[in-house]
Write a protein that holds these residues in place. Structure first.
Motif, PDB file in Angstrom:
ATOM      1  N   MET A  90       0.835  -1.185   0.000  1.00  0.00           N
ATOM      2  CA  MET A  90       0.000   0.000   0.000  1.00  0.00           C
ATOM      3  C   MET A  90       0.876   1.243   0.000  1.00  0.00           C
ATOM      4  SD  MET A  90      -2.966   0.994   2.763  1.00  0.00           S
ATOM      5  CE  MET A  90      -1.765   1.246   4.087  1.00  0.00           C
ATOM      6  N   ALA A 100      -3.711   0.512  -3.800  1.00  0.00           N
ATOM      7  CA  ALA A 100      -4.038  -0.819  -3.291  1.00  0.00           C
ATOM      8  C   ALA A 100      -2.836  -1.758  -3.359  1.00  0.00           C
ATOM      9  CB  ALA A 100      -5.201  -1.408  -4.076  1.00  0.00           C
ATOM     10  N   PHE A 111      -5.741  -8.988  -5.681  1.00  0.00           N
ATOM     11  CA  PHE A 111      -6.092  -7.978  -4.696  1.00  0.00           C
ATOM     12  C   PHE A 111      -7.072  -8.597  -3.709  1.00  0.00           C
ATOM     13  CE2 PHE A 111      -4.967  -5.832  -8.562  1.00  0.00           C
ATOM     14  CZ  PHE A 111      -4.377  -4.635  -8.211  1.00  0.00           C
ATOM     15  N   LEU A 113      -9.878  -7.437  -1.086  1.00  0.00           N
ATOM     16  CA  LEU A 113     -10.680  -6.277  -0.730  1.00  0.00           C
ATOM     17  C   LEU A 113     -11.732  -6.695   0.295  1.00  0.00           C
ATOM     18  CD1 LEU A 113     -11.280  -4.894  -4.338  1.00  0.00           C
ATOM     19  CD2 LEU A 113      -9.437  -4.263  -2.749  1.00  0.00           C
ATOM     20  N   PRO A 141      -9.245   1.617  -1.655  1.00  0.00           N
ATOM     21  CA  PRO A 141      -7.904   1.740  -2.236  1.00  0.00           C
ATOM     22  C   PRO A 141      -7.939   1.967  -3.745  1.00  0.00           C
ATOM     23  CG  PRO A 141      -8.013  -0.120  -0.728  1.00  0.00           C
ATOM     24  CD  PRO A 141      -9.414   0.368  -0.901  1.00  0.00           C
TER      25      PRO A 141
END
Length: 374
Positions: A90, A100, A111, A113, A141
């Motif tokens: 990050m 992100a 990713f 989330l 993000p």
């Protein structure tokens, strides 16, 4: 010597005198042309911070902070020079959003989330809201990837209500579009859903909950940026301003003035502003003080002819890329020109950011007969 030989000798003589310079001009012109289309041609940035340092084409996943020139070596793994980047941590982008994190798994950028409730204060000393976040962030993000990247999004729902994530503006399989009760079952509380698709649609887009506007208004939205292989918009600084007008109030990147992030810049720099209308309900008229900007893209698509203006109307779902080149130092407002969204009898509030513009770091050479005023 024949007339033909004399003519040939004359031409060679001319080319010998002038040809070297012409060739040099052609090579430089070609390099500039390639640089404009996004090929990795490095040019000195004499009027940006760190004068003389090379500025590389901004690629997805670079661990550079917005507001700073990206060193050429940071993009090495992304430009095929030996080591492919395997992980992105990050990164604070300097505008109130964060890049992100992702990890490469079997050639796919993955990713994770997580949507969950959180308490959110949009301005210092202000009301605390019942908000919704992704990975503890409002906005969610910023997802920045390269054109052609294979992507995987593992979405975990830790909210007490179902949800789904829509990848706005993306060309992808219907099953991955993120519309509950149409392309998928809603992601129930405590459940996980995985989306997989390839980044085809380049430019500035966004992603958001598609369950209902209240989720979006409480914070389930973020910037989705696909960097093209060729033709990236060139800039010295890259910021995003996401407009929200739901239960959290009138916000830029989740914050109301004076809680909004102050942007940095310098006279003469090309400052890219990615304007994103997250809504969920209203239209906003975004104005930048100090001159004009150029609208260079809409909904991720480059404009054939950029448009100059100082105020642009952004509707819910729309994105615009604008380039602003400040001509004077100072603290310049960027705000919604619907005054009830940005001002009160007590002063600025809501959709207002301040751009702190410093003097140019390198002066242009003076022109004889013209007196510089600084």
């Amino acid at each position: 010597m024949s007339s033909r030989d004399r003519s040939r000798t004359s031409l060679l003589s001319v080319f010998g005198d002038r040809g070297g310079k012409a060739v040099r001009y052609m090579v430089v012109g070609a390099a500039i042309g390639l640089g404009i289309t996004g090929v990795n041609v490095v040019v000195p940035a004499s009027d940006s911070p760190g004068a003389g340092a090379p500025v590389a084409v901004h690629q997805a996943g670079q661990a550079d902070v917005a507001g700073q020139a990206a060193p050429a070596q940071q993009s090495a793994g992304l430009l095929g020079t030996g080591k492919a980047q395997q992980k992105q941590d990050m990164v604070d982008l300097g505008d109130g959003t964060k890049l992100a994190a992702w990890e490469m798994k079997d050639g796919v950028k993955e990713f994770v989330l997580t949507a969950a409730p959180m308490q959110w204060q949009a301005e210092p000393g202000g009301r605390v809201f019942d908000a919704l976040s992704i990975n503890g962030q409002i906005p969610a993000p910023t997802i920045r990837v390269n054109e052609g990247d294979k992507l995987r999004f593992v979405v975990k729902n830790e909210m007490p209500q179902p949800t789904a994530i829509h990848w706005h503006g993306m060309d992808l399989p219907n099953s991955q579009d993120g519309v509950p009760h149409l392309t998928q079952h809603p992601i129930a509380p405590g459940e996980t859903f995985t989306y997989e698709w390839t980044a085809i649609s380049t430019g500035t887009h966004w992603y958001h909950s598609h369950m209902h506007g209240d989720q979006e208004g409480r914070g389930l939205y973020g910037s989705l940026e696909v960097v093209p292989r060729l033709g990236e918009i060139q800039s010295d600084r890259d910021y995003r301003i996401i407009m929200g007008d739901g239960p959290l109030g009138f916000v830029f990147n989740g914050k109301s003035f004076p809680g909004t992030a102050q942007l940095r810049g310098a006279v003469g720099e090309r400052i890219r502003l990615r304007l994103i209308g997250a809504g969920p309900e209203m239209v906003h008229s975004i104005h930048v003080h100090s001159g004009f900007f150029e609208v260079v893209a809409q909904d991720g698509h480059r404009k054939a002819i950029p448009e100059r203006m100082d105020t642009i109307t952004v509707s819910v779902g729309q994105t615009y890329d604008v380039i602003w080149v400040p001509t004077r130092p100072g603290k310049w407002m960027i705000h919604c020109h619907v005054f009830s969204h940005s001002e009160t009898p007590n002063g600025m509030q809501g959709m207002v950011s301040i751009a702190n513009i410093e003097p140019a770091t390198a002066r242009l050479p003076s022109i004889p007969g013209i007196t510089s005023t600084g």
